[in-house]
Design an enzyme around this catalytic site. Structure first.
Site, PDB file in Angstrom:
ATOM      1  N   ARG A   1       5.572 -38.077 -41.688  1.00 21.32           N
ATOM      2  CA  ARG A   1       5.239 -37.918 -43.223  1.00 21.32           C
ATOM      3  C   ARG A   1       4.803 -39.326 -43.631  1.00 21.32           C
ATOM      4  NH1 ARG A   1       8.903 -38.183 -46.085  1.00 21.32           N
ATOM      5  NH2 ARG A   1      10.558 -38.268 -44.760  1.00 21.32           N
TER       6      ARG A   1
ATOM      7  N   TYR B   1       0.416 -32.942 -39.152  1.00 16.59           N
ATOM      8  CA  TYR B   1       1.637 -33.159 -38.630  1.00 16.59           C
ATOM      9  C   TYR B   1       2.845 -32.587 -39.794  1.00 16.59           C
ATOM     10  CZ  TYR B   1       6.115 -34.634 -37.043  1.00 16.59           C
ATOM     11  OH  TYR B   1       7.256 -34.815 -36.419  1.00 16.59           O
TER      12      TYR B   1
ATOM     13  N   LYS C   1       8.295 -29.393 -47.314  1.00 22.23           N
ATOM     14  CA  LYS C   1       8.729 -30.410 -48.286  1.00 22.23           C
ATOM     15  C   LYS C   1       7.703 -30.094 -49.565  1.00 22.23           C
ATOM     16  CE  LYS C   1      11.930 -31.670 -45.888  1.00 22.23           C
ATOM     17  NZ  LYS C   1      12.417 -32.880 -45.043  1.00 22.23           N
TER      18      LYS C   1
ATOM     19  N   HIS D   1      17.288 -31.495 -50.722  1.00 21.65           N
ATOM     20  CA  HIS D   1      17.299 -31.804 -49.355  1.00 21.65           C
ATOM     21  C   HIS D   1      18.693 -31.686 -48.785  1.00 21.65           C
ATOM     22  CE1 HIS D   1      15.404 -34.969 -46.201  1.00 21.65           C
ATOM     23  NE2 HIS D   1      15.299 -33.815 -45.825  1.00 21.65           N
TER      24      HIS D   1
ATOM     25  N   SER E   1      15.990 -38.161 -44.340  1.00 19.36           N
ATOM     26  CA  SER E   1      15.468 -37.640 -43.195  1.00 19.36           C
ATOM     27  C   SER E   1      15.929 -38.471 -41.867  1.00 19.36           C
ATOM     28  CB  SER E   1      13.813 -37.840 -43.281  1.00 19.36           C
ATOM     29  OG  SER E   1      13.375 -37.327 -44.421  1.00 19.36           O
ATOM     30  N   ALA E   2      16.285 -37.721 -40.885  1.00 19.65           N
ATOM     31  CA  ALA E   2      16.763 -37.872 -39.573  1.00 19.65           C
ATOM     32  C   ALA E   2      18.212 -38.727 -39.785  1.00 19.65           C
ATOM     33  CB  ALA E   2      15.656 -38.777 -38.987  1.00 19.65           C
ATOM     34  N   CYS E   3      19.056 -38.253 -40.609  1.00 18.44           N
ATOM     35  CA  CYS E   3      20.507 -38.749 -40.728  1.00 18.44           C
ATOM     36  C   CYS E   3      21.440 -37.798 -40.572  1.00 18.44           C
ATOM     37  CB  CYS E   3      20.497 -39.243 -42.183  1.00 18.44           C
ATOM     38  SG  CYS E   3      19.419 -40.922 -42.378  1.00 18.44           S
ATOM     39  N   GLY E   4      21.202 -36.666 -39.859  1.00 22.98           N
ATOM     40  CA  GLY E   4      22.165 -35.958 -39.468  1.00 22.98           C
ATOM     41  C   GLY E   4      22.303 -34.653 -40.022  1.00 22.98           C
ATOM     42  N   LYS E   5      21.332 -33.950 -40.658  1.00 24.13           N
ATOM     43  CA  LYS E   5      21.622 -32.756 -41.680  1.00 24.13           C
ATOM     44  C   LYS E   5      21.611 -31.687 -40.359  1.00 24.13           C
ATOM     45  CE  LYS E   5      18.125 -33.034 -44.214  1.00 24.13           C
ATOM     46  NZ  LYS E   5      17.913 -34.301 -43.656  1.00 24.13           N
ATOM     47  N   THR E   6      20.741 -31.612 -39.577  1.00 22.92           N
ATOM     48  CA  THR E   6      20.589 -30.531 -38.414  1.00 22.92           C
ATOM     49  C   THR E   6      21.933 -30.381 -37.585  1.00 22.92           C
ATOM     50  OG1 THR E   6      18.411 -30.514 -38.563  1.00 22.92           O
ATOM     51  CG2 THR E   6      19.285 -29.634 -36.613  1.00 22.92           C
TER      52      THR E   6
ATOM     53  N   ASP F   1      18.171 -28.125 -43.629  1.00 20.43           N
ATOM     54  CA  ASP F   1      17.031 -29.153 -44.372  1.00 20.43           C
ATOM     55  C   ASP F   1      17.004 -29.073 -46.089  1.00 20.43           C
ATOM     56  OD1 ASP F   1      15.644 -31.341 -43.770  1.00 20.43           O
ATOM     57  OD2 ASP F   1      13.788 -30.096 -44.248  1.00 20.43           O
TER      58      ASP F   1
ATOM     59  N   ASN G   1      10.075 -39.585 -33.621  1.00 21.44           N
ATOM     60  CA  ASN G   1      10.162 -38.419 -34.495  1.00 21.44           C
ATOM     61  C   ASN G   1       9.542 -37.179 -33.910  1.00 21.44           C
ATOM     62  OD1 ASN G   1      10.706 -37.314 -37.297  1.00 21.44           O
ATOM     63  ND2 ASN G   1       8.282 -37.620 -37.810  1.00 21.44           N
TER      64      ASN G   1
ATOM     65  N   ARG H   1       9.507 -33.295 -32.445  1.00 20.41           N
ATOM     66  CA  ARG H   1      10.342 -32.215 -33.182  1.00 20.41           C
ATOM     67  C   ARG H   1      10.033 -31.145 -32.536  1.00 20.41           C
ATOM     68  NH1 ARG H   1      12.805 -33.380 -38.530  1.00 20.41           N
ATOM     69  NH2 ARG H   1      12.298 -35.651 -38.885  1.00 20.41           N
TER      70      ARG H   1
ATOM     71  N   GLY I   1      30.278 -33.544 -33.614  1.00 20.13           N
ATOM     72  CA  GLY I   1      31.421 -32.632 -33.493  1.00 20.13           C
ATOM     73  C   GLY I   1      32.645 -33.084 -34.196  1.00 20.13           C
TER      74      GLY I   1
HETATM   75  P1  GTP Z   1      15.497 -34.354 -41.061  1.00 20.32           P
HETATM   76  O1  GTP Z   1      14.944 -33.077 -40.171  1.00 20.32           O
HETATM   77  O2  GTP Z   1      14.345 -35.411 -40.708  1.00 20.32           O
HETATM   78  O3  GTP Z   1      15.496 -34.229 -42.476  1.00 20.32           O
HETATM   79  O4  GTP Z   1      16.654 -34.950 -40.335  1.00 20.32           O
HETATM   80  P2  GTP Z   1      18.013 -34.343 -40.064  1.00 20.32           P
HETATM   81  O5  GTP Z   1      18.985 -35.112 -41.328  1.00 20.32           O
HETATM   82  O6  GTP Z   1      18.298 -32.836 -40.116  1.00 20.32           O
HETATM   83  O7  GTP Z   1      18.630 -35.404 -38.945  1.00 20.32           O
HETATM   84  P3  GTP Z   1      19.007 -35.035 -37.569  1.00 20.32           P
HETATM   85  O8  GTP Z   1      20.550 -33.994 -37.534  1.00 20.32           O
HETATM   86  O9  GTP Z   1      18.039 -34.362 -36.916  1.00 20.32           O
HETATM   87  O10 GTP Z   1      19.641 -36.344 -36.849  1.00 20.32           O
HETATM   88  C1  GTP Z   1      18.735 -36.994 -36.682  1.00 20.32           C
HETATM   89  C2  GTP Z   1      19.302 -38.325 -35.820  1.00 20.32           C
HETATM   90  O11 GTP Z   1      20.657 -38.804 -36.281  1.00 20.32           O
HETATM   91  C3  GTP Z   1      19.266 -37.824 -34.411  1.00 20.32           C
HETATM   92  O12 GTP Z   1      18.916 -38.768 -33.306  1.00 20.32           O
HETATM   93  C4  GTP Z   1      20.876 -37.623 -34.024  1.00 20.32           C
HETATM   94  O13 GTP Z   1      21.039 -37.736 -32.783  1.00 20.32           O
HETATM   95  C5  GTP Z   1      21.505 -38.551 -34.991  1.00 20.32           C
HETATM   96  N1  GTP Z   1      22.772 -38.134 -35.418  1.00 20.32           N
HETATM   97  C6  GTP Z   1      23.162 -37.155 -36.075  1.00 20.32           C
HETATM   98  N2  GTP Z   1      24.439 -36.815 -36.545  1.00 20.32           N
HETATM   99  C7  GTP Z   1      24.971 -38.051 -35.886  1.00 20.32           C
HETATM  100  C8  GTP Z   1      26.385 -38.882 -35.995  1.00 20.32           C
HETATM  101  O14 GTP Z   1      27.474 -38.023 -36.464  1.00 20.32           O
HETATM  102  N3  GTP Z   1      26.482 -39.892 -35.480  1.00 20.32           N
HETATM  103  C9  GTP Z   1      25.667 -40.502 -34.955  1.00 20.32           C
HETATM  104  N4  GTP Z   1      25.790 -41.774 -34.478  1.00 20.32           N
HETATM  105  N5  GTP Z   1      24.254 -39.997 -34.931  1.00 20.32           N
HETATM  106  C10 GTP Z   1      24.007 -38.841 -35.353  1.00 20.32           C
HETATM  107  C1  SPV Z   2      12.104 -34.883 -42.940  1.00 23.03           C
HETATM  108  O1  SPV Z   2      11.358 -35.934 -42.724  1.00 23.03           O
HETATM  109  O2  SPV Z   2      12.919 -34.873 -43.912  1.00 23.03           O
HETATM  110  C2  SPV Z   2      11.911 -33.538 -42.022  1.00 23.03           C
HETATM  111  C3  SPV Z   2      10.793 -33.427 -41.222  1.00 23.03           C
HETATM  112  O3  SPV Z   2      12.625 -32.511 -42.559  1.00 23.03           O
HETATM  113  S1  SPV Z   2       9.238 -33.033 -42.100  1.00 23.03           S
HETATM  114  O4  SPV Z   2       9.131 -31.744 -42.354  1.00 23.03           O
HETATM  115  O5  SPV Z   2       8.117 -33.728 -41.470  1.00 23.03           O
HETATM  116  O6  SPV Z   2       9.251 -33.419 -43.314  1.00 23.03           O
HETATM  117 MN    MN Z   3      14.145 -33.257 -43.818  1.00 20.52          MN
END
Ligand code: GTP
Ligand code: SPV
Ligand code: MN
Length: 594
Positions: free
Chosen positions: A69, A197, A206, A226, A248-253, A277, A374, A376, A501
């Site tokens: 983004r 992208y 988004k 979010h 973003s990329a802080c662990g939601k999935t 998400d 990033n 995906r 986990g």
């Molecule tokens: P968006 O799709 O960008 O909104 O991201 P998201 O919040 O769904 O993040 P996602 O679960 O994909 O995790 C992003 C990164 O954080 C990955 O590289 C994971 O391996 C890492 N991560 C997720 N959960 C944990 C955790 O509990 N501990 C640590 N150390 N890393 C984590």
């Molecule tokens: C984020 O960046 O929070 C995502 C990926 O979930 S994107 O759809 O590219 O925004």
């Molecule tokens: Mn997101």
């Protein structure tokens, strides 16, 4: 496919402007998707992967300058600049349309314009909202077909209504300097040019389900957040639902698809995924807050996903999935990314399209990554082994707890609970997190990201805080609000908490707090667990380590308070006084006990 004059006029207007050779309406049929996949494979836009190992899966690479983004080029085009607020870029709508129309003029010459009718939420459900996306990218069509519900059924439900979001997308020439992601909340319109992208071009995600929908929710009395949505089934069979907002990329999935440690599974605990998400939240039965996931798939971060960290996500990607910017292995027609396993391929192609092998280093001896950080996967929600039976429940699921959380090496403890809704809104508003590769720009810089919505709030963030406070007044049985941080590091920079986990151990404490069955310690920032109340059974983790990440350092937090004051100052008169009162209280608490 439709007689809806609003839809027809919209399509015709942009056909005349962008001048495609032809217009193709996406009907949602399998035959059409197959034909488009074949066409994209024939031009090299996608590569069909091994049909035995990864049936129906595709591989795609975006342009090298177009991998995340672009917050600096994302605009809220409200009529009044005031309504975009201090945290958004703003452009005057008339000026924006003029600028974008000029870029878009003739941009689809020699191309096809695809018309994608799509629904956010189950078609026909009371939460659902409809959109039409115009695009010149088959990749976008194929992704939208996974992430949303597309086709004729949407137009049928829409009937002759004008209540749909207009999305205009073109790759144009993928020029960075002419890349624009513009939201026009008052016109239900999104205009995205020069990108190919993810979050920039899958306009249902988004742009619509957060930026436009947050504005709609403000006007209509609901919320677009979010957030992941998960259900925890307890040994007695009861399921409690939790929403969590992490940047973003802080662990939601990962949290959404969590597999509890053995000590929990043996007792009968299970986690079910409703969403990973985005959550749309409304007042519902029993004076509770109800959550729906408006999406139909997962656009998840690939690196770090493996059989240990997130087996459910990995399983979700084994069929009908599109992989973007990961490593391609021509010999087996499969894919790889950093953190998938310890056996990187030897003869492979990296995300830039260059020959690549595991262990490759550059001239300075620095490791060259094969997959973009990033990169995906776009996977259908129905693939997920732990998808909730309530995934498509039109009423949504009742929410017991809301969790905020960020990526903080220091300061924020593993978990704490807010004192009440008002304080909880404050806790969300002061969220800060290290930036990640999900957006273009520096990585690892701590920035304020209230409720993980900084890049996604479609109106003034001060009004947004007020809306949170107002929603609290409307919901009789409010969820309790918590904050978590899985990312505290030691002196060597290693994560202290095992995470993944094992986050179940924190979820258990949170749910017990909701039921009033466990005690807590009052601290200046809120309620913290007594260390002995976090179950460490079966884990190689000492109570002293736990204490180290439950620590609330007063000096650090006083500095934090100064920083919050500066951040809050941006909002001027629009900062709800409840939040400045909470900041005062935080400072007083910190001073009182030191
Ligand atoms: P968006 O799709 O960008 O909104 O991201 P998201 O919040 O769904 O993040 P996602 O679960 O994909 O995790 C992003 C990164 O954080 C990955 O590289 C994971 O391996 C890492 N991560 C997720 N959960 C944990 C955790 O509990 N501990 C640590 N150390 N890393 C984590
Ligand atoms: C984020 O960046 O929070 C995502 C990926 O979930 S994107 O759809 O590219 O925004
Ligand atoms: Mn997101």
């Amino acid at each position: 496919m439709t007689n809806n004059q609003y839809v027809l006029d919209f399509v015709e207007k942009y056909r005349q402007l962008m001048q495609p050779d032809q217009v193709v309406w996406i009907d949602g049929s399998k035959a059409q998707i197959k034909a488009l996949t074949d066409e994209a494979a024939s031009t090299g836009e996608v590569i069909k992967l091994n049909n035995k190992l990864l049936p129906g899966c595709l591989y795609h690479r975006t342009a090298i300058n177009d991998v995340a983004r672009v917050e600096g080029r994302t605009f809220i085009c409200s009529r009044q600049q005031e309504n975009a607020g201090p945290t958004n870029n703003w452009m005057d709508p008339q000026e924006a349309y003029k600028k974008l129309d000029a870029i878009a003029e003739g941009c689809m010459k020699g191309r096809t314009m695809y018309v994608i009718p799509f629904s956010m939420g189950k078609v026909g459900s009371p939460f659902a909202k409809y959109g039409i996306e115009l695009t010149d990218s088959i990749y976008v069509v194929l992704n939208m077909n996974i992430m949303t519900r597309v086709g004729e059924k949407v137009l049928k439900k829409l009937g002759d209504s004008n209540d749909f979001v207009r999305g205009i997308h073109s790759k144009v020439k993928l020029e960075e300097e002419n890349r624009y992601i513009c939201q026009f909340p008052e016109d239900n319109t999104i205009y995205s040019l020069n990108s190919g992208y993810g979050g920039n071009v899958l306009l249902g995600k988004k742009c619509f389900a957060l930026r436009i929908a947050s504005y709609q929710g403000w006007k209509e009395g609901w919320m677009a957040e979010h957030m992941l949505i998960l259900g925890v089934q307890k040994p007695d069979g009861e399921i409690k639902y939790v929403c969590a907002a992490f940047p973003s990329a802080c662990g939601k999935t990962n949290l959404a698809m969590l597999i509890p440690p053995e000590t929990y599974t043996k007792k009968g605990y299970k986690v079910f995924t409703v969403g990973d998400d985005i959550a749309w939240l409304r007042k519902g039965k029993g004076g509770m807050l109800y959550a729906v996931n408006p999406e139909n798939g997962f656009f998840g971060v690939a690196p770090g996903t493996n059989v240990k960290s997130n087996p459910n996500a990995l399983a979700s990607t084994q069929r009908g999935t599109i992989f973007t910017n990961v490593v391609y292995i021509p010999k087996t027609k499969t894919v790889w990314w950093e953190g998938l396993d310890k056996n990187p391929p030897q003869n492979a192609i990296d995300w830039k399209g260059n020959p690549w092998h595991g262990g490759m280093v550059d001239a300075d001896g620095k490791v060259i990554k094969g997959a973009h950080p990033n990169s995906r996967f776009t996977a259908p929600a129905k693939n997920c082994p732990c998808i909730s039976s309530e995934f498509e429940n039109p009423k949504g699921v009742p929410v017991s707890a809301i969790i905020f959380g960020g990526r903080r090496a220091k300061a924020a403890p593993l978990v704490y609970e807010s004192r009440d809704w008002k304080h909880g809104v404050f806790v969300g508003s002061i969220m800060a997190s290290e930036t990640t590769a999900a957006a273009a720009g520096a990585v690892g810089v701590v920035r304020h990201d209230p409720m993980a919505m900084l890049p996604f709030c479609g109106y003034h963030m001060g009004d947004y805080f007020q809306h949170w406070l107002d929603m609290g007044k409307k919901i009789k049985n409010k969820p309790k609000i918590f904050n978590v941080n899985w990312f505290r590091t030691d002196e060597q920079g290693n994560f202290i908490w095992p995470g993944f986990g094992d986050n179940m151990r924190v979820l258990e404490w949170i749910l017990d707090r909701c039921e009033g069955t466990v005690d807590a310690v009052e601290t200046p920032i809120g309620y913290l667990p007594k260390p002995e109340d976090i179950n460490l059974e079966g884990l190689d983790f000492s109570i002293d380590q736990l204490k180290s990440i439950l620590d609330v350092d007063k000096k650090t937090w006083l500095a934090e308070a100064d920083d919050i004051e500066q951040f809050f100052a941006k909002f001027g008169d629009k900062l709800p006084k409840e939040l400045s009162m909470e900041l005062k209280k935080l400072r007083k608490n910190l001073r009182k006990r030191s």
